[in-house]
Scaffold this active site. Structure first.
Site, short mmCIF file in Angstrom:
data_model
loop_
_atom_site.label_atom_id
_atom_site.label_comp_id
_atom_site.label_asym_id
_atom_site.label_seq_id
_atom_site.Cartn_x
_atom_site.Cartn_y
_atom_site.Cartn_z
N HIS A 1 -4.14 -0.67 -4.49
CA HIS A 1 -5.59 -0.90 -4.38
C HIS A 1 -6.25 -0.57 -5.73
CE1 HIS A 1 -5.07 -1.00 0.03
NE2 HIS A 1 -4.37 0.12 -0.10
N SER B 1 0.84 -1.20 0.00
CA SER B 1 0.00 0.00 0.00
C SER B 1 0.88 1.25 0.00
CB SER B 1 -0.97 -0.04 1.19
OG SER B 1 -1.94 0.97 1.08
N GLU C 1 -5.21 -5.28 -4.95
CA GLU C 1 -5.06 -5.80 -3.59
C GLU C 1 -4.70 -7.29 -3.62
OE1 GLU C 1 -8.61 -4.88 -1.45
OE2 GLU C 1 -8.20 -2.71 -1.41
#
Length: 312
Positions: free
Chosen positions: A197, A155, A224
């Site tokens: 994401h 992330s 993800e």
């Protein structure tokens, strides 16, 4: 801000730290693993297993860097048992809340000694506000470039691996000029912009907006529970269960400099490659059983595997 001479002197100083590189590990190809977030920690845990493997196995010295998180203790707790269950026997957290902590010689030495460093999620701006021009950031470069340390990031940790970092940007249905703001990341990936994401948060328009501003770079969108493993100078592999989207705009024609800030952009001749989990592409010493990438994809992959400079 330090000038280039000061940065180089600081880098040279790292090389003289006690034991910094006095007993180097056997030469390995450096690996980077950029993860799109929400990696599986409960079932097959493919990405974390591969991180441990390329770092050297159960006895590898691993660090979880929690500087991007607003809750470093919670971030460590979320990984500690998972790494233990996967057989990693030498895993420790490392955290920096201030630039001063990121210059602490003992913490810098821990980075230089590590075989694998995993940068957790949170806020990439928080991460870089602490690491920018720090001895810890320089140590990450030395560990990767000189010792072949595996550096992963999930992330926010993935976004910060590149030199040009996507710092701010809301999902956009279509690209426009002021949709994003770029900042400086760690620079371990020199010629790409990473977004995470990716499909889950509908970020294609956001990444295209970034590439309109920097068409010389490769756009990398990572889903993800998906990891892009980059073996420096050699190959890439897609891990997990989603896909990696590569966007190459180097031949693109755009009106980004002519339109109003919120007017949708024209972007012509943009190439897009979708690489699902389980695929691997080699650029040197190709395995006969591994398909060679077509020319356009090969050109894009060459940007990814090309080592950037050691940042001083």
């Amino acid at each position: 801000m330090p000038n280039r001479r000061d940065c180089l002197l600081g880098l040279a100083g790292l090389l003289t730290l006690p034991h910094a590189l006095a007993e180097p590990a056997p030469r390995r190809h450096g690996h980077l693993i950029a993860v799109g977030g929400a990696e599986d920690r409960e079932r097959d845990r493919l990405i974390l297993r591969r991180f441990i493997e390329v770092s050297g196995g159960p006895q590898a010295r691993l660090l979880l860097l929690t500087a991007a998180s607003g809750d470093p203790a919670g971030a460590w707790a979320g990984y500690q048992s998972v790494f233990a269950e996967l057989g990693a026997q030498r895993v420790e957290p490392i955290d920096f809340r201030t630039p001063q902590e990121a210059n602490d010689p003992a913490a810098v030495q821990r980075i230089l000694d590590a075989d694998g460093i995993y940068i957790g999620g949170g806020d990439q701006r928080r991460l870089m506000s602490v690491l920018w021009e720090s001895q810890a950031a320089r140590a990450l470069h030395l560990a990767f470039h000189l010792r072949g340390c595996c550096i992963g990031g999930t992330s926010a940790g993935a976004a910060a691996l590149s030199r040009q970092m996507l710092a701010i940007g809301e999902p956009a249905l279509r690209p426009y000029r002021d949709a994003v703001s770029l900042d400086i990341g760690l620079g371990l990936i020199a010629s790409a912009i990473i977004d995470q994401h990716f499909n889950e948060r509908h970020r294609l328009g956001r990444l295209l907006s970034a590439l309109a501003l920097r068409p010389d770079l490769l756009g990398v969108g990572i889903d993800e529970d998906t990891g892009l493993l980059i073996e420096r100078g050699r190959a890439i592999e897609v891990l997990g269960h989603g896909a990696v989207t590569l966007i190459d705009g180097r031949q693109m024609r755009s009106n980004v400099r002519e339109v109003d800030p919120e007017q949708p952009l024209q972007m012509l001749d943009v190439r897009l490659h979708l690489l699902p989990a389980g695929t691997r592409y080699e650029l040197v010493d190709t395995d006969p059983e591994t398909p060679a990438p077509p020319p356009a994809l090969r050109q894009a992959l060459e940007l990814l595997v090309r080592p950037g400079p050691i940042r001083g």
